[in-house]
Structures are given as structure tokens and as C-alpha cells.
Scaffold this motif. Structure first.
Motif, PDB file in Angstrom:
ATOM      1  N   GLY A   1      59.726 -44.660  33.933  1.00  0.00           N
ATOM      2  CA  GLY A   1      59.401 -43.505  33.102  1.00  0.00           C
ATOM      3  C   GLY A   1      60.321 -43.322  31.923  1.00  0.00           C
ATOM      4  O   GLY A   1      59.938 -42.734  30.909  1.00  0.00           O
ATOM      5  N   PHE A   2      61.551 -43.805  32.023  1.00  0.00           N
ATOM      6  CA  PHE A   2      62.519 -43.620  30.947  1.00  0.00           C
ATOM      7  C   PHE A   2      62.382 -44.654  29.837  1.00  0.00           C
ATOM      8  O   PHE A   2      62.971 -44.497  28.773  1.00  0.00           O
ATOM      9  N   LYS A   3      61.634 -45.730  30.073  1.00  0.00           N
ATOM     10  CA  LYS A   3      61.440 -46.739  29.035  1.00  0.00           C
ATOM     11  C   LYS A   3      60.604 -46.150  27.904  1.00  0.00           C
ATOM     12  O   LYS A   3      59.655 -45.410  28.141  1.00  0.00           O
ATOM     13  N   THR A   4      60.924 -46.536  26.683  1.00  0.00           N
ATOM     14  CA  THR A   4      60.133 -46.081  25.546  1.00  0.00           C
ATOM     15  C   THR A   4      58.989 -47.059  25.310  1.00  0.00           C
ATOM     16  O   THR A   4      59.024 -48.202  25.755  1.00  0.00           O
ATOM     17  N   ILE A   5      57.978 -46.603  24.595  1.00  0.00           N
ATOM     18  CA  ILE A   5      56.822 -47.438  24.272  1.00  0.00           C
ATOM     19  C   ILE A   5      56.798 -47.638  22.765  1.00  0.00           C
ATOM     20  O   ILE A   5      56.686 -46.669  22.004  1.00  0.00           O
TER      21      ILE A   5
ATOM     22  N   GLU B   1      57.886 -41.474  23.757  1.00  0.00           N
ATOM     23  CA  GLU B   1      58.712 -41.194  24.934  1.00  0.00           C
ATOM     24  C   GLU B   1      58.007 -40.185  25.821  1.00  0.00           C
ATOM     25  O   GLU B   1      57.445 -39.208  25.331  1.00  0.00           O
ATOM     26  N   VAL B   2      58.064 -40.419  27.120  1.00  0.00           N
ATOM     27  CA  VAL B   2      57.551 -39.470  28.101  1.00  0.00           C
ATOM     28  C   VAL B   2      58.769 -38.821  28.743  1.00  0.00           C
ATOM     29  O   VAL B   2      59.651 -39.506  29.251  1.00  0.00           O
ATOM     30  N   LYS B   3      58.830 -37.482  28.688  1.00  0.00           N
ATOM     31  CA  LYS B   3      60.009 -36.774  29.207  1.00  0.00           C
ATOM     32  C   LYS B   3      59.610 -35.782  30.287  1.00  0.00           C
ATOM     33  O   LYS B   3      58.506 -35.245  30.283  1.00  0.00           O
TER      34      LYS B   3
ATOM     35  N   HIS C   1      56.120 -39.034  36.113  1.00  0.00           N
ATOM     36  CA  HIS C   1      56.823 -39.588  34.959  1.00  0.00           C
ATOM     37  C   HIS C   1      56.532 -41.079  34.797  1.00  0.00           C
ATOM     38  O   HIS C   1      56.101 -41.539  33.733  1.00  0.00           O
ATOM     39  N   GLY C   2      56.744 -41.853  35.850  1.00  0.00           N
ATOM     40  CA  GLY C   2      56.491 -43.287  35.783  1.00  0.00           C
ATOM     41  C   GLY C   2      55.018 -43.609  35.612  1.00  0.00           C
ATOM     42  O   GLY C   2      54.649 -44.517  34.869  1.00  0.00           O
TER      43      GLY C   2
ATOM     44  N   ASN D   1      51.228 -46.934  28.274  1.00  0.00           N
ATOM     45  CA  ASN D   1      51.529 -48.308  27.873  1.00  0.00           C
ATOM     46  C   ASN D   1      50.314 -49.217  28.070  1.00  0.00           C
ATOM     47  O   ASN D   1      50.017 -50.069  27.225  1.00  0.00           O
ATOM     48  N   ASN D   2      49.577 -49.040  29.183  1.00  0.00           N
ATOM     49  CA  ASN D   2      48.372 -49.835  29.420  1.00  0.00           C
ATOM     50  C   ASN D   2      47.312 -49.562  28.355  1.00  0.00           C
ATOM     51  O   ASN D   2      46.578 -50.467  27.967  1.00  0.00           O
TER      52      ASN D   2
END
Length: 180
Positions: free
Chosen positions: A5-9, A51-53, A65-66, A73-74
């Protein structure tokens, strides 16, 4: 603990992402997708990076979150590259062919199986024993591929059936010598 969840897209060039409340719309060269995301999360877009926060550490928020990050992303990958899965028909007389927007398969039943391609999904048959399912929505591609495979799942003795291209069928030995 997962950190997905913390990864940016990264939003590639030619892709437009709109956030309206908790509905995310992604538009790209291959089409447009839309997904409703949980109210527990906030989505921010800054300088071509999404970003998802979340604002807490409760179990429900961590799980959403994840999931939300992966779904978005998909969608981005789907509208830029698309998704495809390849199936192989293994067995004597098993074959598939494309007739218009229908996939017609002979799988050892007394009648041919005719499946109409759902909206947003295309199937192709490069040869009689291969079916390629492609589209921009990862869930639709996977679901339709599983529906096709369900008509004849691979069996462990001879390996006959419909299998994914990279699937390995564990084989069983079968019966041994007769009588004692």
C-alpha cells in the motif's frame, strides 16, 4: 506485514487518472476503467505519481490500503499494456476455433461448447489447441479464462483437459499390474 500500500504508482504518459471522491477513473490508449475505492482511504496525485494513504493502523484500513493500491495499479497497467492469458487444449480431438465473437470448442462432449466473448474481452485461436484471452481488466480476463478452463479441468492420469500455458499438471501413476 505487507508494504504494498505504501508503494507509489507512476502514471505513464498518455494515461489520465481522475479521482472523484472514492471513485478512481483511469483512461489510457487501450480504453477506460473505473473502480470504487474504500472510504477509509485517501488518494493523492502529485507530479504524475499517485499515492494511496490511510489515516490509521486498524486492521481494516491496512487491508484496504494494499488492495486499493493494487487495484489502481492493475487499472493503469491494463489501459497501457493490457492483460492476456493463454490456455492449451490437451487431448485427442480437443480443439477450439473462433466464429465471429464466439469461441467454439470441441472437448469430447456430444456437442460443441459455444462461449460468447464478454464485453471488453477478446479471444483468439492461433492454432486449434491454443486459446488466448486478452483485455484491459485483469479480473475479467482471469474470470473468463477460469470459466473456459472449468469445462474440462486437466486430469492427473493422462493430462487431458484445458490448462494454463505455464501450469504443471502433477501426474499420478494409475493402476499397476492386475491380480495377485
Amino acid at each position: 506485514m505487507s508494504r504494498i500500500g505504501f508503494k507509489t504508482i507512476e502514471i505513464p504518459a498518455g494515461v489520465e487518472v481522475k479521482v472523484d471522491g472514492n471513485v478512481v477513473s483511469v483512461k489510457g490508449p487501450k480504453g477506460q476503467l473505473q473502480e470504487k475505492i474504500s472510504d477509509l482511504l485517501t488518494i493523492e496525485i502529485n507530479d504524475g505519481v499517485l499515492e494511496v494513504k490511510r489515516d490509521g493502523d486498524e486492521a481494516e484500513k491496512r487491508a484496504q490500503h494494499g488492495l486499493a493500491r493494487t487495484l489502481i495499479n492493475n487499472m493503469v497497467v491494463g489501459v497501457t499494456q493490457g492483460y492476456s492469458k493463454k490456455l492449451q487444449l490437451v487431448g485427442v480431438g480437443y480443439k477450439a476455433e473462433k466464429k465471429g465473437n464466439k469461441l467454439v470448442m470441441n472437448l469430447g462432449y456430444s456437442h460443441p461448447i459455444e462461449l460468447e466473448d464478454p464485453e471488453g474481452i477478446t479471444t483468439e485461436t492461433p492454432d486449434a489447441n491454443t486459446v488466448i484471452v486478452s483485455g484491459i481488466d485483469k479480473a475479467l480476463v482471469g474470470n473468463y479464462t477460469a470459466n473456459i478452463r472449468a469445462w474440462r479441468k486437466p486430469e492427473p492420469y493422462k493430462g487431458k483437459g484445458i490448462k494454463y500455458e505455464d501450469e504443471h499438471i502433477r501426474r499420478k501413476e494409475g493402476k499397476t499390474g492386475a491380480g495377485a
